[in-house]
Enzyme design. Sequence first.
Site, PDB file in Angstrom:
ATOM      1  N   HIS A 161      96.082  65.815 -17.483  1.00 30.96           N
ATOM      2  CA  HIS A 161      95.161  66.549 -16.613  1.00 30.96           C
ATOM      3  C   HIS A 161      93.962  67.056 -17.410  1.00 30.96           C
ATOM      4  O   HIS A 161      92.820  66.975 -16.948  1.00 30.96           O
ATOM      5  CB  HIS A 161      95.895  67.725 -15.961  1.00 30.96           C
ATOM      6  CG  HIS A 161      97.029  67.309 -15.086  1.00 30.96           C
ATOM      7  ND1 HIS A 161      97.020  67.492 -13.710  1.00 30.96           N
ATOM      8  CD2 HIS A 161      98.214  66.714 -15.361  1.00 30.96           C
ATOM      9  CE1 HIS A 161      98.150  67.033 -13.191  1.00 30.96           C
ATOM     10  NE2 HIS A 161      98.888  66.560 -14.181  1.00 30.96           N
TER      11      HIS A 161
ATOM     12  N   ASP B 298      91.634  71.482 -10.957  1.00 31.89           N
ATOM     13  CA  ASP B 298      92.820  70.660 -10.736  1.00 31.89           C
ATOM     14  C   ASP B 298      93.582  71.226  -9.536  1.00 31.89           C
ATOM     15  O   ASP B 298      93.652  72.437  -9.345  1.00 31.89           O
ATOM     16  CB  ASP B 298      93.704  70.692 -11.986  1.00 31.89           C
ATOM     17  CG  ASP B 298      94.799  69.644 -11.948  1.00 31.89           C
ATOM     18  OD1 ASP B 298      95.749  69.818 -11.163  1.00 31.89           O
ATOM     19  OD2 ASP B 298      94.727  68.669 -12.707  1.00 31.89           O
TER      20      ASP B 298
END
Length: 272
Positions: free
Chosen positions: A37, A125
Amino acid sequence: MSTHHTSQNNEQKGIIMHENNQPQVAVVMVPWPSQGHLNQLLHLSRLIGATNLPIHYIAATAHLRQATARVHGFDPFALANLHFHDFPTPPFSTKISTLTHIQEPLFMLINKLSTKAKRVVVIFDSLMASSVSKAVKELPNVESYCFRSISAISLYSFYWKAAGKPEIPQNAAEILENLPSMEECFGPGFLDFLKSQRQARNFDSGTIYDTNRITEVSSVRVEEAVKRLMASDEGDEMRERAAKLAEAVKKSMMEGGDTRLEIDSFIAHICR
């Protein structure tokens, strides 16, 4: 919270300026503290930063060190308009604890930028929704976009299976059948966490999807594929397809390519 950046004047950077000599738009990246991520939003920072917008990437000290040390393909510290902001790594740190510890430094950063830029765009995110909500809701010139880090085809597979596998073209069904379900990917506790983050997302202006078509496969499939690649007609065909895919990806990033057009469209939208 500390900040690391290369100092240059705005004219040298080419930053889009407002009439009062303030940046028109500042972009804040809020990654989930896991390498896959961290890496995706760091590369997205590079792509958006190529348009000369100031990019601010925030993470705990340990995670920021991890992201910048492991990145491939470019030197993140060589980009004058890419700024890194770190905050102390939480004691006995877990990924979940970062949600709490990032809230104050993140709010301080966004609040500071909101007084200097006409608009602050937060790209977070999807697992960081609860950490972002306060700043976005309380500051009038801040808007946010949720970044879905898993591939679009995997996400579609999850929704397709949750909807009872409605009828779709046969080839597409075969591809989706071979992708793991959400339950196979995550444990019950993390599924509950995913649900809580979805519920926290009642403030964002849009969603950014990872349209990478390459999906993860099991080690058994990898072994089988390698054997086929070693010496066979099928291996020759696979290598040829891989070369064509690589060329297509390269062209998509060039001026007029699909990916480049999507990025340009997004930049035009946030700079409206």
